[in-house]
Design an enzyme around this catalytic site. Structure first.
Site, PDB file in Angstrom:
ATOM      1  N   ASP A 181      39.299  40.113  20.508  1.00 40.35           N
ATOM      2  CA  ASP A 181      38.205  39.277  20.328  1.00 40.35           C
ATOM      3  C   ASP A 181      37.300  39.212  21.766  1.00 40.35           C
ATOM      4  O   ASP A 181      38.010  38.381  22.297  1.00 40.35           O
ATOM      5  CB  ASP A 181      38.427  38.060  19.933  1.00 40.35           C
ATOM      6  CG  ASP A 181      36.984  37.059  19.339  1.00 40.35           C
ATOM      7  OD1 ASP A 181      36.245  37.109  20.035  1.00 40.35           O
ATOM      8  OD2 ASP A 181      36.854  36.589  18.287  1.00 40.35           O
ATOM      9  N   HIS A 182      36.598  39.861  21.858  1.00 38.47           N
ATOM     10  CA  HIS A 182      35.928  39.980  23.578  1.00 38.47           C
ATOM     11  C   HIS A 182      35.494  38.588  23.832  1.00 38.47           C
ATOM     12  O   HIS A 182      35.576  38.401  25.192  1.00 38.47           O
ATOM     13  CB  HIS A 182      35.081  40.991  23.883  1.00 38.47           C
ATOM     14  CG  HIS A 182      33.631  40.838  23.373  1.00 38.47           C
ATOM     15  ND1 HIS A 182      33.164  40.868  21.967  1.00 38.47           N
ATOM     16  CD2 HIS A 182      32.539  40.545  24.064  1.00 38.47           C
ATOM     17  CE1 HIS A 182      31.948  40.791  22.065  1.00 38.47           C
ATOM     18  NE2 HIS A 182      31.615  40.182  23.383  1.00 38.47           N
TER      19      HIS A 182
ATOM     20  N   HIS B  94      34.344  35.505  16.570  1.00 37.33           N
ATOM     21  CA  HIS B  94      33.939  34.986  17.826  1.00 37.33           C
ATOM     22  C   HIS B  94      33.674  33.533  17.682  1.00 37.33           C
ATOM     23  O   HIS B  94      34.322  32.474  18.401  1.00 37.33           O
ATOM     24  CB  HIS B  94      32.504  35.333  18.348  1.00 37.33           C
ATOM     25  CG  HIS B  94      32.561  36.909  18.653  1.00 37.33           C
ATOM     26  ND1 HIS B  94      33.782  37.576  19.047  1.00 37.33           N
ATOM     27  CD2 HIS B  94      31.729  37.873  18.581  1.00 37.33           C
ATOM     28  CE1 HIS B  94      33.668  38.836  19.236  1.00 37.33           C
ATOM     29  NE2 HIS B  94      32.383  39.052  18.762  1.00 37.33           N
TER      30      HIS B  94
HETATM   31  C1  BG6 Z   1      29.756  42.032  19.093  1.00 31.27           C
HETATM   32  C2  BG6 Z   1      29.149  42.167  18.078  1.00 31.27           C
HETATM   33  O1  BG6 Z   1      31.133  41.624  18.767  1.00 31.27           O
HETATM   34  O2  BG6 Z   1      29.416  40.799  19.806  1.00 31.27           O
HETATM   35  C3  BG6 Z   1      27.689  42.350  18.339  1.00 31.27           C
HETATM   36  O3  BG6 Z   1      29.428  43.079  17.150  1.00 31.27           O
HETATM   37  C4  BG6 Z   1      27.120  41.177  19.182  1.00 31.27           C
HETATM   38  O4  BG6 Z   1      26.706  42.320  16.995  1.00 31.27           O
HETATM   39  C5  BG6 Z   1      27.993  41.179  20.280  1.00 31.27           C
HETATM   40  O5  BG6 Z   1      25.824  41.514  19.668  1.00 31.27           O
HETATM   41  C6  BG6 Z   1      27.476  39.901  21.236  1.00 31.27           C
HETATM   42  O6  BG6 Z   1      28.458  39.990  22.325  1.00 31.27           O
HETATM   43  P1  BG6 Z   1      27.906  39.404  23.660  1.00 31.27           P
HETATM   44  O7  BG6 Z   1      29.291  39.323  24.307  1.00 31.27           O
HETATM   45  O8  BG6 Z   1      26.724  39.990  24.175  1.00 31.27           O
HETATM   46  O9  BG6 Z   1      27.697  38.012  23.103  1.00 31.27           O
END
Ligand code: BG6
Length: 511
Positions: free
Chosen positions: A200-201, A263
């Site tokens: 989960d980045h 997230h």
């Molecule tokens: C991803 C989603 O996990 O996170 C995307 O699949 C979303 O739809 C993105 O735009 C948002 O990530 P960040 O790091 O730009 O907030």
């Protein structure tokens, strides 16, 4: 994180900073290697680690995807995805370690061929059979790939705790509670939990990691971190981008699977968790899981009262006119997939009873902002008459996750001079201003941790299943067509009116 190896001796903070953890030699095999995520995030993250000297001396990368492509074309596509300012010798050195193979994710012969390639490359690059598989693929093929990895002998249960074979799996993990349980069951036939890294980045973002540091490395905040002092919490993760070219994936996911199940619920766990006994992976994940278990599951009749889903219609982002979701390439003109969700969640535990968590996320909104705002209660009475207690602004603590990463605290302050004049001011810690550098990409950190065998920032199977249980009633309601058509909001706005109503009903407002 700073694991038991370090815990056995006392270090100063400065000494601790000097520790550079370099993983043992390994190969990284990227499934979905020709895809968007791989090019936007994975190769730049691996290159960043390489440039910083954080990859092992002996490593190589193999890309595997369905798209037919020569190794040269693959290397060229990686080069294009790297920052243009990088010296070309570093790039050439990096891409010379990248190989490519096209094939079907369900063809056993392709996996036998992959096994042969890895055997040869292990010898060539002096990598002693340590393979990290990254599944940057649509969720629908994850099960098949894991099955093929197991059947070909490329993956098997490792005896030691941090195996020589590990698999990183992109979110969403499964499509529903039942499918996540099924997937967990099938993967655990091939691998041990210690070898599974559900990524989960958001957990790799610097400012997200700072939540634990802020809460548990300072004495000041924890005593007020509860229902006695906190009125409510708001979590906002909004973006001005639309679905872009990801309709194929998004039409099956929508905002609930794309953002909320993973997230946003992960952010709630970090705000709400009890102090873990250490930063060991399972100690942290146990406490996070407790939070998920305490989230009140919405009954069918409460879903409409406590949640709202909607889809973006055409509008303007700045001065640029943009299409509505249903007009986007690859999206069904009758799509019922929500691109916006807002909800009120409640936690049934001693610390948080009666403290609502308002959460919202959406695409094609007026701005890009990811932020957690902890709203404290008003002072019990005012000595600054004729001002009343609720005319004094309550303190708000904000974790600004992006952009302009920061932690800020608002409070009331007196203006200079003899009058009784006050206004709300802010103390702030800005990441860039303090450290002189923007926070690093989260994927680099997560790659490094997976190579080092540290699962702290990865979701465990029970966390994932608990999260699905929370969103399941929402999916059932909003996907059933009960609200047909789905509410819409103009692109470039702050979402549907119903999202405002949701929080106004409690006499509160979104930040
Ligand atoms: C991803 C989603 O996990 O996170 C995307 O699949 C979303 O739809 C993105 O735009 C948002 O990530 P960040 O790091 O730009 O907030």
């Amino acid at each position: 994180m700073t694991s038991s190896i370090l815990a056995s001796k006392i270090y100063t903070k400065e000494e601790l900073c000097l520790f550079e953890k370099i993983p043992a030699p390994c190969a990284i095999i990227v499934f979905g290697a020709s895809g968007d995520l791989a090019h936007r995030k994975l190769y730049p993250a691996l290159f960043h680690l390489f440039k910083e000297g954080l990859l092992p001396k002996h490593f190589y990368i193999v890309g595997f995807a369905r798209t037919g492509m020569s190794v040269e074309a693959f290397r060229a596509s990686i080069t294009e995805s790297l920052p243009a300012t990088t010296p070309s010798a570093r790039v050439s050195d990096f891409v010379s370690r990248c190989d490519y193979m096209s094939g079907s994710y369900s063809d056993p012969r392709c996996f036998s061929e992959l096994k042969e390639r890895l055997r040869a490359s292990d010898l060539h690059f002096s990598v002693p059979e340590r393979h990290l598989f990254y599944l940057s693929t649509p969720p629908s093929v994850v099960e098949e790939i894991i099955h093929q990895l197991g059947a070909s002998g490329l993956a098997k249960k490792q005896k030691e705790s941090h195996g020589c074979v590990a698999v990183i799996i992109e979110k969403p993990f499964g499509h529903s509670l039942a499918s996540a349980q099924d997937l967990n069951g099938k993967i655990k036939k091939v691998l041990k939990e210690k070898q599974i890294y559900r990524i989960d980045h958001y957990l790799g973002k610097e400012t997200v990691q700072n939540i634990l540091m802020f809460r548990f490395a300072n004495i000041l905040f924890e005593p007020v971190w509860n229902r006695n002092f906190i009125d409510h919490v708001q979590i906002t993760a909004i973006e001005d981008l639309g679905v872009e070219h990801r309709a194929g994936y998004y039409e099956k996911a929508g905002v609930l699977r794309d953002m909320v199940q993973n997230h946003l619920l992960q952010l709630i766990t970090l705000i709400a968790m009890e102090p873990p006994s250490s930063l060991e992976a399972d100690a942290v994940r146990d406490r996070k899981c407790d939070v998920l278990k305490s989230v009140r599951i919405l009954k069918e009749e409460d879903v409409l009262q406590s949640t709202i889903c909607a889809q973006y219609a055409k509008g303007n982002i700045g001065s640029r006119p943009v299409a509505g979701y249903r007009e986007e390439p690859g999206v069904s003109p009758t799509s019922k997939i929500p691109t916006f969700a807002a909800m009120k969640l409640e936690l049934d535990d001693w610390r948080w009873q009666g403290v609502p968590f308002y959460v919202r996320s959406g695409k094609r909104l007026a701005e890009r902002r990811v932020e957690i705002a902890v709203h404290f209660k008003h002072v019990p009475t005012s000595i600054f008459k004729p001002l009343l207690a609720d005319q004094l602004s309550a303190n708000i603590l904000k974790f600004r996750i992006q952009p302009n990463e920061a932690i800020t605290m608002s409070f009331e302050a007196k203006h200079p001079g003899p009058k009784l004049c006050m206004s709300t001011v802010t103390m702030d810690f800005g990441y860039q201003r303090t450290f002189g550098t923007p926070p690093p990409e989260s994927y680099a950190r997560l790659f490094l941790d997976a190579m080092l065998g540290d699962q702290t920032l990865f979701a465990r199977s029970d966390e994932v299943e608990e999260s699905w249980e929370i969103v399941e009633p929402l999916l059932q309601y909003w996907e059933s067509g009960a609200t047909s058509p789905l509410p819409t909001y103009p692109s470039g706005s702050m979402g549907p009116k119903e999202s405002e109503d949701l929080i106004h009903r409690d006499d509160r407002a979104w930040d």
